[in-house]
Design an enzyme around this catalytic site. Structure first.
Site, short mmCIF file in Angstrom:
data_model
loop_
_atom_site.label_atom_id
_atom_site.label_comp_id
_atom_site.label_asym_id
_atom_site.label_seq_id
_atom_site.Cartn_x
_atom_site.Cartn_y
_atom_site.Cartn_z
N ARG A 17 -21.78 73.01 47.60
CA ARG A 17 -20.68 73.60 47.04
C ARG A 17 -20.44 74.52 46.30
NH1 ARG A 17 -20.38 71.78 42.41
NH2 ARG A 17 -21.92 69.59 42.96
N TYR A 36 7.19 76.62 48.27
CA TYR A 36 6.65 75.14 48.75
C TYR A 36 7.11 74.01 47.77
CZ TYR A 36 3.72 71.45 51.17
OH TYR A 36 3.36 70.57 51.18
N LYS A 54 -1.73 76.73 57.82
CA LYS A 54 -0.12 76.72 59.07
C LYS A 54 -1.00 77.53 60.38
CE LYS A 54 1.37 74.61 55.96
NZ LYS A 54 1.89 74.74 54.47
N ASP A 67 2.40 83.84 47.77
CA ASP A 67 2.51 83.10 48.84
C ASP A 67 2.62 83.88 50.22
OD1 ASP A 67 2.18 80.83 51.25
OD2 ASP A 67 2.37 79.38 48.83
C1 LIG Z 1 2.06 74.24 53.20
C2 LIG Z 1 2.23 74.89 52.37
C3 LIG Z 1 1.42 75.17 50.88
C4 LIG Z 1 0.24 74.31 51.16
O1 LIG Z 1 -0.31 73.55 51.47
P1 LIG Z 1 -1.72 72.46 51.86
O2 LIG Z 1 -2.44 73.13 52.53
O3 LIG Z 1 -0.59 71.83 52.48
O4 LIG Z 1 -2.34 72.44 50.48
C5 LIG Z 1 1.48 75.71 50.25
N1 LIG Z 1 2.59 76.82 50.24
C6 LIG Z 1 3.66 76.97 51.22
C7 LIG Z 1 4.31 77.52 51.46
C8 LIG Z 1 3.09 76.54 52.19
O5 LIG Z 1 4.51 75.89 53.27
#
Ligand SMILES: *Cc1c(COP(=O)(O)O)cnc(C)c1O
Length: 413
Positions: A78, A132, A222, A197
Site C-alpha cells: 500500500r 464528468y 479511458k 481533468d
Molecule cells: C470516467 C471519468 C472519470 C472517472 O474515472 P473512473 O476511472 O471511472 O473512476 C473522471 N473524469 C472523466 C472526464 C471521466 O471521463
C-alpha cells in the site's frame, strides 16, 4: 567503456529531451536493458522482507515527513509498488510534470486530491460545469466534506475565498466537449491550485501543466489504458503535491493493482498512435454528422480528439437501440467505438436542471470513436439514425427542451 562511463552514457540518454512518441514507448523502462529485460517485470508482492528494521523505521519516518517514494524496496504494497511506479514515471514524462501518483480509479484520484486540501483546512472548491457526472456528484453532495461553488471560467477569480483549496475544470469537458482557455483560467486561480481533468485530451493533444495547471488528472480507465480492460486513475503534479497524495493514498488505501500498472504502461506505448488515428476517424464522422439533416448540432473540440457529441432531432434512445457495430456502452477511450446517452447514464446522477444548465441536452449522444474503418462506422451510424425516423415521429424528450439551432461545426485547426 568501463561500467561507470557506460552508466554515465545511459544517464545522458535519459536526461536528453525526447519527443512524446519516444517517451511513450521508453519512459518508465529506462533501466530494463541494463537488467537484461525487455518487457517490464510485474511485482505482485504485498510485503517486502527486510532484516534491518531500524532502516525500515527510518524509511517510514521519511515517508511520513514528505511522502517521497522510499529509497529501496517498499515496506508494504500500500506504500508503493515498482510496477505501478513505472507507469507513474512514464505518465509524468508525458504530462511534463515532476511526478505522478496512481490510484484505483479516476474517482479515487479526485477523492485523494480533495482530501489533501481538506486536511489543510481548505474545503472550498470552485468548479466549472460540465464535469464528468460522478465528479459533479462528489462535489455537489459534499461526500468528502467539501463545499462547491459552480461558476463559469470568467467567474473563477470572483468565486475564490480564503478557504478555497482547489479550482477544477475539464477541457474538453465530458460530455459536451466544451473547451476552457486553460492559460486564462490558471491566471485567474492565482495561488490556488488548478486541477485540469485531461482525460479527454490526453497529453498527446494537450499538456495542461505547461499552461499553468498544478494538477493534471486522468481517468486512466479511458485513453491511457486504451483497451477497456483497466480501471485506474492518476494525478500528474509537482513532487511536493505528489508526496501529500502518496500519504493520503497510503492512509486511505485507494491503490492501483500492479497488474493494472503493467497494462497502463503497455497502453501508454501506443497512446500517441491510437489517439491520432481515432481522432482522424472522429473528425471525419463529425463532418458527416454536421452535414446530416437528422442531426441538429455537432460538438467537436478545436484541439481535435476522438470524442464526438451530437444532438439529434429524433429520439436518442432509438439510436442507442439501433447500433450494431458500435457498442452501446458508457466509458470511452477504447480501441472500439462506444456510444451512450449522457442524460440517461454518465450524467444521470446530476440533477436534471443542473445537467441541462450545463448544456447537457436530453437529446445529446456522446460517442467515443475507435480504430475501426471510418466507412464501416458511418454505415452503422447512418442506419441507427434511421430508426427514430421510422418511429411514431414523436420525440419523447424534445418537449422538455428549447428548440435547438443549427450551429456551425468548428473546423479542426
Ligand atoms: C470516467 C471519468 C472519470 C472517472 O474515472 P473512473 O476511472 O471511472 O473512476 C473522471 N473524469 C472523466 C472526464 C471521466 O471521463
Amino acid at each position: 567503456m568501463d561500467t561507470a562511463s557506460t552508466a554515465a552514457a545511459h544517464d545522458d540518454v535519459r536526461t536528453a529531451p525526447r519527443a512524446l512518441a519516444t517517451e511513450a514507448v521508453h519512459a518508465g523502462r529506462d533501466d530494463l536493458a541494463r537488467q537484461g529485460l525487455h518487457a517490464p517485470p510485474i511485482d505482485l508482492s504485498t510485503t517486502y522482507p527486510s532484516y534491518d528494521s531500524r532502516g525500515e523505521a527510518a524509511r517510514i519516518d521519511a515517508f511520513a515527513a514528505t511522502g517521497a517514494d522510499p529509497d529501496g524496496p517498499p515496506v508494504y504494497g500500500r506504500l508503493g509498488n515498482p510496477t505501478v511506479a513505472r507507469f507513474e514515471t512514464a505518465l509524468a514524462r508525458l504530462e511534463g510534470t515532476e511526478a505522478a501518483v496512481a490510484f484505483a480509479s479516476g474517482m479515487a484520484a479526485l477523492s485523494a486530491v480533495l482530501l489533501v486540501r481538506a486536511s489543510m483546512g481548505l474545503r472550498h472548491v470552485v468548479a466549472v460545469r460540465p464535469l464528468y457526472g460522478c465528479s459533479d456528484h462528489l462535489l455537489t453532495a459534499g461526500l468528502l466534506g467539501s463545499e462547491v461553488t459552480w461558476t463559469d471560467p470568467a467567474g473563477i477569480s470572483e468565486a475564490l475565498r480564503p478557504d478555497t483549496g482547489l479550482v477544477i475544470v475539464e477541457s474538453p469537458a465530458n460530455p459536451t466537449l466544451a473547451e476552457v482557455d486553460l492559460r486564462a483560467v490558471a491566471h485567474a486561480c492565482g495561488s490556488v491550485p488548478l486541477l485540469v481533468d485531461n482525460t479527454f485530451a490526453t497529453p498527446v493533444l494537450q499538456r495542461p501543466a505547461e499552461q499553468g495547471a498544478r494538477l493534471v488528472l486522468h481517468s486512466a480507465t479511458k485513453y491511457l489504458g486504451g483497451h477497456g480492460d483497466v480501471l485506474a486513475g492518476v494525478v500528474a503534479c509537482d513532487e511536493e503535491f505528489a508526496g501529500r497524495l502518496r500519504q493520503v493514498r497510503f492512509a486511505t488505501g485507494g491503490v492501483l493493482h500492479p497488474l493494472a500498472g503493467y497494462l497502463l504502461l503497455r497502453g501508454l506505448s501506443t497512446l500517441p498512435v491510437r489517439v491520432r488515428a481515432a481522432s482522424a476517424n472522429a473528425a471525419e464522422l463529425a463532418h458527416r454528422l454536421a452535414a446530416d439533416p437528422r442531426v441538429a448540432h455537432v460538438h467537436y473540440p478545436r484541439i481535435g480528439g476522438a470524442m464526438v457529441s451530437f444532438e439529434i432531432h429524433g429520439d436518442p434512445h432509438e439510436v442507442i437501440a439501433g447500433v450494431r457495430l458500435i457498442t452501446p456502452a458508457v466509458s470511452l477511450g477504447s480501441v472500439d467505438t462506444l456510444i451512450q446517452h449522457p442524460a440517461s447514464i454518465s450524467h444521470r446522477i446530476v440533477d436534471a436542471d443542473d445537467r441541462r444548465g450545463a448544456g447537457v441536452s436530453d437529446r445529446l449522444l456522446r460517442m467515443s470513436v475507435g480504430l475501426e474503418d471510418v466507412d464501416d462506422l458511418w454505415a452503422d451510424l447512418d442506419q441507427a439514425l434511421e430508426r427514430p425516423q421510422r418511429g411514431t415521429g414523436k420525440c419523447a424528450t424534445s418537449h422538455d427542451e428549447p428548440a435547438l439551432t443549427d450551429t456551425q461545426l468548428p473546423l479542426r485547426r
